[in-house]
Design a protein around this motif. Sequence first.
Motif, PDB file in Angstrom:
ATOM      1  N   VAL A   1     -33.563 -26.519 -21.725  1.00 12.94           N
ATOM      2  CA  VAL A   1     -33.289 -25.257 -22.414  1.00 12.94           C
ATOM      3  C   VAL A   1     -32.225 -25.464 -23.490  1.00 12.94           C
ATOM      4  O   VAL A   1     -32.370 -25.014 -24.630  1.00 12.94           O
ATOM      5  CB  VAL A   1     -32.824 -24.182 -21.408  1.00 12.94           C
ATOM      6  N   ALA A   2     -31.148 -26.154 -23.111  1.00 14.06           N
ATOM      7  CA  ALA A   2     -30.065 -26.405 -24.061  1.00 14.06           C
ATOM      8  C   ALA A   2     -30.544 -27.280 -25.223  1.00 14.06           C
ATOM      9  O   ALA A   2     -30.164 -27.060 -26.377  1.00 14.06           O
ATOM     10  CB  ALA A   2     -28.886 -27.077 -23.344  1.00 14.06           C
ATOM     11  N   ALA A   3     -31.384 -28.274 -24.913  1.00 17.91           N
ATOM     12  CA  ALA A   3     -31.929 -29.141 -25.961  1.00 17.91           C
ATOM     13  C   ALA A   3     -32.804 -28.341 -26.909  1.00 17.91           C
ATOM     14  O   ALA A   3     -32.767 -28.543 -28.133  1.00 17.91           O
ATOM     15  CB  ALA A   3     -32.731 -30.279 -25.330  1.00 17.91           C
ATOM     16  N   GLY A   4     -33.586 -27.421 -26.346  1.00 18.77           N
ATOM     17  CA  GLY A   4     -34.429 -26.575 -27.182  1.00 18.77           C
ATOM     18  C   GLY A   4     -33.611 -25.701 -28.118  1.00 18.77           C
ATOM     19  O   GLY A   4     -33.976 -25.495 -29.287  1.00 18.77           O
TER      20      GLY A   4
ATOM     21  N   LYS B   1     -31.937 -24.764 -33.862  1.00 17.21           N
ATOM     22  CA  LYS B   1     -30.946 -24.648 -34.934  1.00 17.21           C
ATOM     23  C   LYS B   1     -31.352 -25.493 -36.140  1.00 17.21           C
ATOM     24  O   LYS B   1     -31.157 -25.099 -37.290  1.00 17.21           O
ATOM     25  CB  LYS B   1     -29.571 -25.102 -34.432  1.00 17.21           C
ATOM     26  N   LEU B   2     -31.902 -26.672 -35.852  1.00 18.95           N
ATOM     27  CA  LEU B   2     -32.309 -27.588 -36.921  1.00 18.95           C
ATOM     28  C   LEU B   2     -33.766 -27.405 -37.329  1.00 18.95           C
ATOM     29  O   LEU B   2     -34.231 -28.059 -38.262  1.00 18.95           O
ATOM     30  CB  LEU B   2     -32.093 -29.040 -36.471  1.00 18.95           C
TER      31      LEU B   2
ATOM     32  N   SER C   1     -36.286 -28.450 -35.705  1.00 21.31           N
ATOM     33  CA  SER C   1     -36.849 -29.791 -35.561  1.00 21.31           C
ATOM     34  C   SER C   1     -37.293 -30.033 -34.115  1.00 21.31           C
ATOM     35  O   SER C   1     -36.457 -30.333 -33.256  1.00 21.31           O
ATOM     36  CB  SER C   1     -35.807 -30.841 -35.957  1.00 21.31           C
ATOM     37  N   PRO C   2     -38.607 -29.895 -33.824  1.00 20.00           N
ATOM     38  CA  PRO C   2     -39.095 -30.193 -32.473  1.00 20.00           C
ATOM     39  C   PRO C   2     -38.767 -31.626 -32.047  1.00 20.00           C
ATOM     40  O   PRO C   2     -38.513 -31.892 -30.875  1.00 20.00           O
ATOM     41  CB  PRO C   2     -40.606 -29.987 -32.596  1.00 20.00           C
ATOM     42  N   GLY C   3     -38.761 -32.547 -33.013  1.00 18.73           N
ATOM     43  CA  GLY C   3     -38.455 -33.932 -32.692  1.00 18.73           C
ATOM     44  C   GLY C   3     -37.059 -34.107 -32.130  1.00 18.73           C
ATOM     45  O   GLY C   3     -36.815 -34.987 -31.299  1.00 18.73           O
ATOM     46  N   PHE C   4     -36.128 -33.255 -32.582  1.00 21.81           N
ATOM     47  CA  PHE C   4     -34.754 -33.337 -32.107  1.00 21.81           C
ATOM     48  C   PHE C   4     -34.680 -33.027 -30.614  1.00 21.81           C
ATOM     49  O   PHE C   4     -33.905 -33.643 -29.871  1.00 21.81           O
ATOM     50  CB  PHE C   4     -33.873 -32.366 -32.899  1.00 21.81           C
ATOM     51  N   LEU C   5     -35.501 -32.086 -30.171  1.00 21.82           N
ATOM     52  CA  LEU C   5     -35.563 -31.752 -28.743  1.00 21.82           C
ATOM     53  C   LEU C   5     -35.962 -32.978 -27.934  1.00 21.82           C
ATOM     54  O   LEU C   5     -35.310 -33.304 -26.930  1.00 21.82           O
ATOM     55  CB  LEU C   5     -36.564 -30.613 -28.525  1.00 21.82           C
TER      56      LEU C   5
END
Length: 284
Positions: A227-230, A235-236, A238-242
């Motif tokens: 959840v926190a990663a999502g 914010k960015l 960017s699904p890849g960032f998750l």
Amino acid sequence: MKFLIIIPAHNEEHNLPFTLDSLQQQSFKDFKVVIVNDGSTDRTSEVIKNYTDSDPRFETVNLGKSAHQPGSKVVSAFKNGLKTQNINDFDIICKFDADIILNDNYLSEVEKAFVSNPSYGLVGGLLYVEQNGNWVYEGNSNRHHVRGPMKAYRKECFEAIGGLRETLGWDNIDSILLKNLGWEEIVLPELHVKLIKVKGADYTIKPADYYGRYFYFLGLNRFLTYVAAGKEAMKLKSPGFLFQIVGSYEKCKSQNLELKISKDEQKVINEQRWNMFKKKWFKL
């Protein structure tokens, strides 16, 4: 009340004088400062000597060079300073950074808050950074959280939470644990603390790896981590960032890296985060 102020400093020859000058200019005078020279290779030691030679309230501890590790290195330096003192000689234990500037009434206002409110366990101001010649609120955290550069703990609270943990996320772990024990964390918004340089500017760790490791060492379970990663990925945009954050978290988990918190403390932290999640998304 008497303050013990411990300041870890690594290569801070340009910033440290501002911090130490602002302490000398405090209207409240009953404090001791221990500057921990954490393996500096610049003129930090010479800067420190200027103060220890002229003011008996200032002392120093010199450490050898060590690898930079976000969170753990600064707490390790803090602990090296702390062990040179008898904690029972003080009422307030402070961990300050070596690149902040305090208003001359900072310590007096913090002391007033502690004296007037026995339940206050952690007190601090708000961080401000310079932008285009003006000092503006940093805004990287909520206004009810005392940031790492200017922590002031009531001694009894500091001891109750077991001191600071040598780990990424230490400055959120302390907040959660003290609240669970019935202490209050209080930000005095009128106290503006000037931060001379941006935190994290010298980190070599990549942002996604930082978040993944942070969530792991905070003791979060998978659901709350995802959840926190999502949230960070949104914010960015960017699904890849998750997936990068999750990958970093899972890597730590597969390596079974040592946590600096107990199983009971992990439970407290996860319950607090879960309650925050329910309150925000389900209005419970």
